[in-house]
Design an enzyme around this catalytic site. Structure first.
Site, mmCIF file in Angstrom:
data_model
loop_
_atom_site.group_PDB
_atom_site.id
_atom_site.type_symbol
_atom_site.label_atom_id
_atom_site.label_comp_id
_atom_site.label_asym_id
_atom_site.label_seq_id
_atom_site.Cartn_x
_atom_site.Cartn_y
_atom_site.Cartn_z
ATOM 1 N N GLY A 1 -105.789 -68.137 -88.355
ATOM 2 C CA GLY A 1 -104.352 -68.352 -88.493
ATOM 3 C C GLY A 1 -103.637 -67.204 -89.186
ATOM 4 N N HIS B 1 -99.969 -74.196 -70.189
ATOM 5 C CA HIS B 1 -100.131 -72.737 -70.268
ATOM 6 C C HIS B 1 -99.727 -72.080 -68.944
ATOM 7 C CE1 HIS B 1 -102.032 -72.907 -74.118
ATOM 8 N NE2 HIS B 1 -103.184 -73.363 -73.719
HETATM 9 S S1 PPS Z 1 -104.588 -73.059 -77.319
HETATM 10 O O1 PPS Z 1 -106.058 -73.263 -77.130
HETATM 11 O O2 PPS Z 1 -104.084 -72.100 -76.363
HETATM 12 O O3 PPS Z 1 -103.848 -74.297 -77.322
HETATM 13 O O4 PPS Z 1 -104.501 -72.381 -78.767
HETATM 14 P P1 PPS Z 1 -103.173 -72.265 -79.630
HETATM 15 O O5 PPS Z 1 -102.948 -73.528 -80.337
HETATM 16 O O6 PPS Z 1 -102.071 -71.707 -78.823
HETATM 17 O O7 PPS Z 1 -103.548 -71.129 -80.663
HETATM 18 C C1 PPS Z 1 -104.569 -71.267 -81.613
HETATM 19 C C2 PPS Z 1 -104.275 -70.243 -82.687
HETATM 20 O O8 PPS Z 1 -103.242 -70.761 -83.538
HETATM 21 C C3 PPS Z 1 -103.737 -70.836 -84.869
HETATM 22 N N1 PPS Z 1 -103.153 -71.981 -85.568
HETATM 23 C C4 PPS Z 1 -102.440 -71.861 -86.696
HETATM 24 N N2 PPS Z 1 -102.025 -70.789 -87.383
HETATM 25 C C5 PPS Z 1 -101.323 -71.008 -88.527
HETATM 26 N N3 PPS Z 1 -101.033 -72.243 -88.993
HETATM 27 C C6 PPS Z 1 -101.418 -73.350 -88.330
HETATM 28 N N4 PPS Z 1 -101.119 -74.566 -88.801
HETATM 29 C C7 PPS Z 1 -102.152 -73.183 -87.114
HETATM 30 N N5 PPS Z 1 -102.682 -74.033 -86.206
HETATM 31 C C8 PPS Z 1 -103.291 -73.284 -85.293
HETATM 32 C C9 PPS Z 1 -105.242 -70.994 -84.674
HETATM 33 O O9 PPS Z 1 -105.942 -70.744 -85.863
HETATM 34 C C10 PPS Z 1 -105.483 -69.983 -83.580
HETATM 35 O O10 PPS Z 1 -105.344 -68.639 -84.016
HETATM 36 P P2 PPS Z 1 -106.554 -67.744 -84.575
HETATM 37 O O11 PPS Z 1 -105.995 -66.362 -84.706
HETATM 38 O O12 PPS Z 1 -107.654 -67.815 -83.560
HETATM 39 O O13 PPS Z 1 -106.928 -68.326 -85.887
#
Ligand code: PPS
Length: 330
Positions: free
Chosen positions: A298, A141
């Protein structure tokens, strides 16, 4: 303006713990009493513990065949890490399910983001990243300005995959992350103010972070957007496959898209980070508000459930400024 952020010869560190907003952050969090700092000259915020890792990261030995997943937190990092790992490992979904993503791909500066009390049981991630079998997949990050010297100077030119997400959903997702994993007990109003002011605990300011990548002129970088992945994951995955030099049949790409779906992420123990939540719970640092885990909602547009119209306007204005400086429309 182009390339402004490309090279920084040295860092210095300014302790900002006494900043009134940072004091509010500390007061509304469990376990962050050790304070925060700003890494100059580019001005990114980190817990003071990060100071132990900056120079080691700066001198980290990079390999040309590395793939670096570079993001501001909560922009789709985990999703992209898994996508890239699968593409690089012949879509070996069985192996992916058996071995935690955090072991297959290493989060370089992880220990620098957690309060010292929580890190003693966590292995040295910089050593683990160095020892990954090639081609290594490394998550970070860090802003472009804090990447290892060999990348910033182009002495080595590994592939960088950058993922970005609109600022309001990123802010909301990070708010929930801090509740789930980092002991934040405050309200969203305070969190969004911290985020807007570029003081949201680590890697901030968001807009400047994105700018460091978009203005870097780095020659070997793929730019992805969370919203595009949501809209057409197969298209983003195909683009990524081509960037990392892989090709799969249409049927295989459909299998990959299914493996990467939100519903499969939630139930996949090597991806859903339940282990991290347990670790935070053991330290009293998990105070989630929605009864959801790391793979939370998500969705695109969850910000409507949190933002005031005034704060929303302020974020959009910052997005406009980012568009003016980089051409990136969030
Ligand atoms: S981190 O902690 O910075 O590594 O988090 P990061 O992985 O960047 O972001 C987490 C958010 O991505 C969503 N997410 C997904 N969305 C859609 N599809 C899939 N497969 C998926 N995997 C992870 C996750 O739910 C977090 O977003 P929010 O809005 O909180 O749900």
């Amino acid at each position: 303006m182009q390339g402004e952020y490309a090279i920084e010869e040295s860092y210095n560190v300014e302790n900002i713990t006494s900043n009134p907003l940072i004091q509010k952050l500390i007061g509304a969090s469990v376990g962050h009493e050790e304070g925060f700092m700003r890494v100059q000259p580019s001005g990114f915020i980190y817990p003071t513990v990060m100071q132990q890792y900056i120079d080691r990261i700066k001198k980290f030995e990079v390999k040309d065949d590395d793939i670096w997943i570079c993001t501001f937190p909560k922009c789709g990092t985990t999703w992209t890490q898994e996508m890239v790992w699968c593409l690089m490992n012949n879509l070996d979904f069985d192996k992916s399910k058996q071995i935690d993503l955090d072991i297959r791909t290493i989060f370089l500066e992880w220990k620098g983001l957690l309060s010292p009390g929580r890190t003693s049981s966590i292995a040295d991630q910089i050593d683990l990243a160095a020892a990954l079998p090639s081609p290594r997949i490394i998550k970070t990050h860090l802003p472009f300005t804090m990447l290892p010297d060999q990348i910033r100077t182009r002495a080595k030119t590994p592939k960088l995959v950058h993922v970005v997400r609109n600022s309001r959903d990123t802010c909301v997702s990070m708010f929930h992350h801090w509740k789930l994993l980092d002991g934040f007990v405050g309200e969203f109003e305070l969190w969004s103010e911290l985020f807007y002011e570029g003081l949201s605990a680590y890697c901030s300011p968001f807009f400047k972070h994105v700018e460091t990548y978009y203005l870097s002129n780095y020659p070997n970088m793929l730019f992805l957007k969370y919203e595009d992945m949501k809209k057409d994951l197969k298209k983003s995955a195909t683009k990524t496959a081509s960037f990392v030099g892989k090709e799969f049949s249409d049927t295989d790409m459909d299998r990959l898209v299914d493996h990467l779906s939100f519903k499969n992420f939630v139930k996949n123990p090597s991806l859903n980070k339940k282990r991290h939540v347990k670790h935070a719970e053991d330290f009293g640092s998990s105070k989630p508000v929605e009864g959801k885990g790391f793979i939370r909602k998500g969705q695109v547009g969850d910000w409507v459930n949190h933002f005031s119209p005034e704060m929303s306007e302020k974020f959009l204005k910052k997005e406009d400024e980012l568009f003016e400086s980089t051409g990136l429309r969030l």
